[in-house]
Scaffold this active site. Structure first.
Site: not given
Ligand code: NAD
Length: 290
Positions: A162, A237
């Site tokens: 990734k 990030k």
């Molecule tokens: P987001 O911030 O929308 O979601 C993360 C969720 O985790 C939040 O709802 C938060 O409340 C929850 N969280 C945090 N700490 C927690 C805990 N201790 N217990 C339970 N829940 C907890 O982020 P996202 O966009 O959904 O991204 C999630 C992952 O996917 C990240 O690692 C990101 O880098 C990766 N990602 C995101 C995208 C994108 O386009 N958004 C694309 C590829 C990969």
């Protein structure tokens, strides 16, 4: 399958919803976000993990993954799989996998490509690290949430794939944007620039599939005022993760380093936060040679 799902944010919620739609029994937990329809709400992460055959995590970073893993692993059934789909540093993925294995569990790290649109449509690409047995057990879930899954090797190799991919993406996007800005100053029409480069040796996904110039090439965030898409903050990030990994592995990645510095100033000191990562183009256009 009985599935626990922890982290139901922008990505996790639609992924969990797709698992429910396919007939799986999903129990979810998030500190802030509500569970999507059909997902049973747990009061704690450990409760979502208890009795599940697979526990999926979709969390912001490695520190949070480590904390959540520490909380849930003691409650997971033997032979269950901890499937982490977050993007985190390679070392956190490997450490969490080791702790899970020591507790008699299987662990698969499987970060995704495809963004929020891919999560909703069930067309993500998964790059997975872990044992063959673990990968085989969760492969049917990859088929529901995504269109492709590549088993990249042992634990941590999914994260390695990734961050290497996204390091290339950050570098090629910057290259494409600075070339467009140079073309502007040389009086070259952007459409002509696209017509030539997209069919010549300068072509790339950034140019051909996600062209940063508005009105040119396929529809992209550039045509929507640079609303993400893939936010510059998330690119920063991933680039930082690439540099953390390069430092740990003693790998020379000078362009990855330069791309990280550019996205850092774009996000932290300029107006890049919240914009698509292709908004590097207006940034270059507005600047003079330094
Ligand atoms: P987001 O911030 O929308 O979601 C993360 C969720 O985790 C939040 O709802 C938060 O409340 C929850 N969280 C945090 N700490 C927690 C805990 N201790 N217990 C339970 N829940 C907890 O982020 P996202 O966009 O959904 O991204 C999630 C992952 O996917 C990240 O690692 C990101 O880098 C990766 N990602 C995101 C995208 C994108 O386009 N958004 C694309 C590829 C990969």
């Amino acid at each position: 399958m009985k599935i626990g799902f922890i982290g139901l944010g922008n990505m996790g919620a639609p992924m969990a919803a797709n698992l429910v739609a396919a007939g799986h029994k999903v129990t979810g937990f998030d500190l802030a976000a509500p569970c999507p329809e059909g997902v049973q709400t747990a009061r704690k992460a450990a409760q979502a993990a208890q009795g599940a055959e697979v526990v999926i995590t979709m969390l912001p970073n490695g520190a949070i993954l480590r904390a959540v893993a520490g909380e849930i692993i003691p409650h997971m059934a033997r032979d269950a799989v901890l499937l982490d789909c977050s993007t985190v540093d390679v070392q956190s993925a490997r450490d969490v996998a080791q702790i899970a294995q020591d507790a008699g569990l299987m662990a698969v790290d499987a970060p995704v490509s495809g963004g929020i649109g891919g999560a909703a449509a069930g067309t993500l690409t998964f790059m997975a690290g872990g044992t063959e047995e673990g990968f085989t057990k969760v492969a049917p879930l990859f088929d529901i949430m995504g269109q492709k899954a590549v088993h990249c090797g042992p634990s941590g190799n999914g994260q390695a794939a990734k961050i290497c991919n996204n390091m290339i993406l950050g570098i090629t996007m910057i290259g494409t944007c600075e070339a467009f800005a140079l073309a502007d100053k040389l009086g070259l029409d952007r459409q002509k620039m696209f017509d030539v480069v997209s069919t010549s040796s300068g072509y790339s996904w950034s140019m051909n599939a996600y062209c940063p110039a508005p009105g040119v090439g396929p529809h992209s965030p550039a045509d929507n005022d640079y609303i993400p898409g893939f936010a510059a903050d998330l690119m920063l990030k991933d680039l930082r993760l690439s540099q953390q990994a390069a430092e740990a592995a003693d790998a020379d990645t000078p362009l990855g380093l330069a791309a990280t510095a550019l996205y850092q100033s774009f996000v932290e000191d300029e107006d890049g936060a919240g914009q698509d990562f292709s908004a590097m183009l207006p940034r270059f256009v507005s600047r003079r040679r330094s």
